[in-house]
Write a protein that holds these residues in place. Structure first.
Motif: not given
Length: 163
Positions: A49-61, A69-74, A76-83
């Protein structure tokens, strides 16, 4: 002198610039890049809710079993980018205690529009800090996620059109 070097390094990291190496210091080719911090979170849904809804990040992987479990956020949504990597570990008898201390202060993120980000954070139930002007036309705002991880959000200075 040392204070000026440290200040220049901080400014360069925020501005995305590099500091030239001293003439007598070899400059080896870069052999890696930043992926991002891995943060234990107490509640993944609340963190999202904080990272996606608030900061506008996307789940990349997402990876790993539901118990570890690991959730990678960036942005742009590209898990190859820093996040940012959110870690959830349900295998322990008790969730790991998340302690904030003086060894780590904050993560600094570039944000396109601080006012819009502040509104999204408020709409998601969070209280962002005040937007304030910083050096060289930059604007900053502080925000803290549900587990106490602090963020300095930096809006880059507007480029002036060239005549």
């Amino acid at each position: 002198m040392a204070g000026k070097v440290v200040l220049a390094a901080i400014a360069a990291s925020v501005l995305g610039a590099s500091i030239p190496a001293a003439a007598d210091t070899p400059n080896p080719a870069a052999s890696g890049s930043l992926i991002g911090p891995a943060l234990h979170v107490s509640d993944v849904a609340r963190a999202l809710k904080f990272y996606v809804d608030g900061l506008g990040m996307k789940v990349g992987l997402e990876m790993g079993p539901s118990t570890r479990h690991e959730t990678i956020l960036t942005f742009g949504g590209d898990p190859r980018q820093p996040g940012i990597i959110l870690l959830s570990d349900k295998t322990a008898k008790a969730p790991p205690q998340i302690l904030q201390s003086n060894g780590y202060d904050r993560t600094v993120l570039r944000i396109e529009d601080l006012a819009a980000t502040a509104e999204r954070l408020r709409a998601a139930g969070f209280v962002p800090g005040e937007i304030r002007d910083a050096a060289m036309g930059y604007r900053i705002m502080m925000a803290t996620d549900p587990d106490g991880y602090r963020y300095e959000l930096v809006q880059m200075a507007q480029r002036k059109p060239t005549p």
